[in-house]
Design an enzyme around this catalytic site. Structure first.
Site, PDB file in Angstrom:
ATOM      1  CB  ALA A 106      -0.923   0.010   1.213  1.00 44.68           C
ATOM      2  N   GLY A 109       6.499   1.174   5.617  1.00 40.38           N
ATOM      3  CA  GLY A 109       7.390   0.244   4.926  1.00 40.38           C
ATOM      4  C   GLY A 109       7.418   0.472   3.427  1.00 40.38           C
ATOM      5  CB  CYS A 110       4.752   0.847   0.926  1.00 41.51           C
ATOM      6  SG  CYS A 110       4.022  -0.796   1.174  1.00 41.51           S
ATOM      7  CB  THR A 111       6.909   5.587   2.580  1.00 39.80           C
ATOM      8  OG1 THR A 111       5.495   5.764   2.417  1.00 39.80           O
ATOM      9  CG2 THR A 111       7.625   6.910   2.349  1.00 39.80           C
ATOM     10  CB  ALA A 148       8.524   3.945  -2.787  1.00 44.13           C
TER      11      ALA A 148
END
Length: 155
Positions: A40, A45-47, A50
């Site tokens: 998401a 974590g995804c930030t 990325a």
């Protein structure tokens, strides 16, 4: 779900990017591709992941790799995430999880002892012909990109 392995041909896809444009895997033929799957946009974590790809993009690009991120987020959410984090590679929307499942990045997860089906943070590297050269499943957001670069021999 069946996971991809080295030597497999990656399943074709057509997904919508943050700008609302269709991106086809076949359009990326002739380039090496790093496709990473994340749960998401905008989560910690995804930030982190990325931004690690963003910060490593110059070295990946100079080594001939094109990076694409794939999540179930809507193109509008991807556009917001791209702008907020100054991402310079395409993020693709897979709302029905069809590509995620076909690429083996969907499966059982556990959280606080509860098992459920969901997106497994994963990265699949393809050669210029769309053949898998490196497939990693259940990776950690932190440190993953640095480890991937080492495995690919990229400084």
């Amino acid at each position: 779900m069946q996971r991809l392995s080295n030597g497999d041909t990656a399943p074709e896809f057509t997904l919508t990017d943050a700008a609302g444009e269709d991106v086809r895997l076949s359009d990326l033929r002739g380039r090496k591709v790093v496709a990473y799957f994340y749960p998401a946009a905008g989560t910690p974590g995804c930030t982190k992941e990325a931004c690690d790809f963003r910060d490593s993009l110059a070295s990946l690009t100079s080594a001939g790799y094109t990076v694409v991120g794939i999540s179930p987020d809507t193109p509008a959410k991807l556009a917001t995430f791209t702008e907020k984090e100054s991402l310079t590679f395409p993020l693709l929307s897979d709302p029905d999880h069809a590509v995620t499942k076909a690429w083996g990045a969907w499966g059982e997860k556990k959280n606080y002892g509860r098992a459920y089906e969901g997106l497994l943070r994963s990265t699949v590297v393809l050669d210029e012909d769309g053949v898998v050269t490196n497939a990693q499943y259940n990776v950690r957001a932190t440190g993953h990109v640095a480890r991937l670069r080492r495995e690919l021999g990229i400084d």
